[in-house]
Motif scaffolding. Structure first.
Motif, mmCIF file in Angstrom:
data_model
loop_
_atom_site.group_PDB
_atom_site.id
_atom_site.type_symbol
_atom_site.label_atom_id
_atom_site.label_comp_id
_atom_site.label_asym_id
_atom_site.label_seq_id
_atom_site.Cartn_x
_atom_site.Cartn_y
_atom_site.Cartn_z
ATOM 1 N N ARG A 80 6.630 8.042 -2.460
ATOM 2 C CA ARG A 80 7.091 6.663 -2.277
ATOM 3 C C ARG A 80 8.078 6.640 -1.121
ATOM 4 N NH1 ARG A 80 11.397 3.471 -5.518
ATOM 5 N NH2 ARG A 80 10.908 1.355 -4.877
ATOM 6 N N PHE A 81 7.877 5.734 -0.172
ATOM 7 C CA PHE A 81 8.781 5.572 0.968
ATOM 8 C C PHE A 81 9.483 4.236 0.849
ATOM 9 C CE2 PHE A 81 9.556 3.543 5.069
ATOM 10 C CZ PHE A 81 10.377 4.483 5.667
ATOM 11 N N ARG A 82 10.784 4.247 1.087
ATOM 12 C CA ARG A 82 11.481 2.961 1.123
ATOM 13 C C ARG A 82 12.713 3.040 2.013
ATOM 14 N NH1 ARG A 82 15.206 1.911 -3.827
ATOM 15 N NH2 ARG A 82 15.931 4.014 -4.207
ATOM 16 N N LEU A 83 12.982 1.913 2.650
ATOM 17 C CA LEU A 83 14.209 1.734 3.417
ATOM 18 C C LEU A 83 15.177 0.958 2.532
ATOM 19 C CD1 LEU A 83 12.855 0.569 6.894
ATOM 20 C CD2 LEU A 83 13.607 2.857 6.251
ATOM 21 N N VAL A 84 16.438 1.354 2.551
ATOM 22 C CA VAL A 84 17.450 0.637 1.775
ATOM 23 C C VAL A 84 18.641 0.319 2.672
ATOM 24 C CG1 VAL A 84 16.759 1.641 -0.442
ATOM 25 C CG2 VAL A 84 18.551 2.751 0.908
ATOM 26 N N ASN A 85 19.415 -0.666 2.238
ATOM 27 C CA ASN A 85 20.613 -1.099 2.960
ATOM 28 C C ASN A 85 20.322 -1.421 4.425
ATOM 29 O OD1 ASN A 85 22.247 -0.745 0.649
ATOM 30 N ND2 ASN A 85 22.369 1.444 1.088
ATOM 31 N N VAL A 86 19.247 -2.159 4.622
ATOM 32 C CA VAL A 86 18.845 -2.537 5.978
ATOM 33 C C VAL A 86 19.657 -3.760 6.396
ATOM 34 C CG1 VAL A 86 16.934 -3.164 7.474
ATOM 35 C CG2 VAL A 86 16.532 -1.664 5.501
ATOM 36 N N GLY A 87 20.574 -3.552 7.314
ATOM 37 C CA GLY A 87 21.412 -4.644 7.792
ATOM 38 C C GLY A 87 20.633 -5.614 8.659
ATOM 39 N N ALA A 100 7.831 -4.730 10.322
ATOM 40 C CA ALA A 100 8.362 -5.075 8.999
ATOM 41 C C ALA A 100 7.378 -4.718 7.889
ATOM 42 C CB ALA A 100 8.737 -6.549 8.929
ATOM 43 N N GLU A 101 6.138 -5.032 8.074
ATOM 44 C CA GLU A 101 5.141 -4.740 7.037
ATOM 45 C C GLU A 101 4.889 -3.231 6.947
ATOM 46 O OE1 GLU A 101 0.626 -6.020 5.808
ATOM 47 O OE2 GLU A 101 1.841 -7.394 7.000
ATOM 48 N N VAL A 102 4.778 -2.573 8.075
ATOM 49 C CA VAL A 102 4.525 -1.132 8.115
ATOM 50 C C VAL A 102 5.642 -0.364 7.385
ATOM 51 C CG1 VAL A 102 4.406 0.878 9.655
ATOM 52 C CG2 VAL A 102 3.207 -1.235 10.261
ATOM 53 N N LEU A 103 6.868 -0.838 7.548
ATOM 54 C CA LEU A 103 8.020 -0.146 6.958
ATOM 55 C C LEU A 103 8.459 -0.740 5.618
ATOM 56 C CD1 LEU A 103 10.054 0.514 10.224
ATOM 57 C CD2 LEU A 103 8.685 2.144 8.907
ATOM 58 N N GLY A 104 7.660 -1.646 5.090
ATOM 59 C CA GLY A 104 7.924 -2.175 3.755
ATOM 60 C C GLY A 104 9.032 -3.198 3.668
ATOM 61 N N LEU A 105 9.324 -3.884 4.774
ATOM 62 C CA LEU A 105 10.390 -4.895 4.756
ATOM 63 C C LEU A 105 9.865 -6.314 4.606
ATOM 64 C CD1 LEU A 105 12.901 -3.718 7.495
ATOM 65 C CD2 LEU A 105 12.972 -3.345 5.037
ATOM 66 N N ARG A 106 8.588 -6.513 4.713
ATOM 67 C CA ARG A 106 8.034 -7.868 4.635
ATOM 68 C C ARG A 106 8.435 -8.517 3.325
ATOM 69 N NH1 ARG A 106 6.872 -10.330 8.495
ATOM 70 N NH2 ARG A 106 5.312 -8.949 9.328
ATOM 71 N N GLY A 107 9.106 -9.662 3.412
ATOM 72 C CA GLY A 107 9.489 -10.409 2.230
ATOM 73 C C GLY A 107 10.774 -9.928 1.565
ATOM 74 N N ARG A 108 11.368 -8.860 2.068
ATOM 75 C CA ARG A 108 12.625 -8.360 1.487
ATOM 76 C C ARG A 108 13.802 -8.909 2.258
ATOM 77 N NH1 ARG A 108 12.529 -2.078 1.569
ATOM 78 N NH2 ARG A 108 14.749 -2.478 1.569
#
Length: 112
Positions: A80-87, A100-108
């Protein structure tokens, strides 16, 4: 296991990897950290890769490429890959690059 480099701290605990990035994520940092991260993710027992961007002040194209590489390596390991605390700044750069979609940020949405 823990490993540090200027602007990066890699911590492994069992099947989890946490990479905390800080400051400028540029070619210098990526050149130093990429081989280390690749080895750790390549371990067969890796199931979770978390990249914390909370202290990042700048990210260039080599930094974005590094995030994509980490995401792909994690996927190859079925981790599982995730980015957290993305300013807001990092999120904006990621969105402008169309990642954004590739890195799992879409909609977050995370706090600035």
């Amino acid at each position: 296991m823990e490993r540090d480099a200027r602007g990066a701290h890699l911590d492994t605990d069992g099947d989890a990897i946490i990479l905390r990035l800080a400051g400028e994520i540029d070619l210098d940092l990526v050149s130093e950290m990429r081989p280390i991260v690749e080895v750790e993710i390549g371990r067969r027992d890796c199931r979770s890769v978390t990249v914390d961007l909370g202290a990042v002040t700048f990210i260039d194209c080599s930094g974005l490429s590094f995030l994509i590489a980490i995401s792909r390596l994690a996927g190859e390991q079925r981790a599982r890959f995730r980015l957290v605390n993305v300013g807001a700044r990092c999120a904006r750069v990621i969105e402008l690059a169309g990642l954004a979609e590739v890195l799992g940020l879409r909609g977050r949405r995370e706090p600035s």
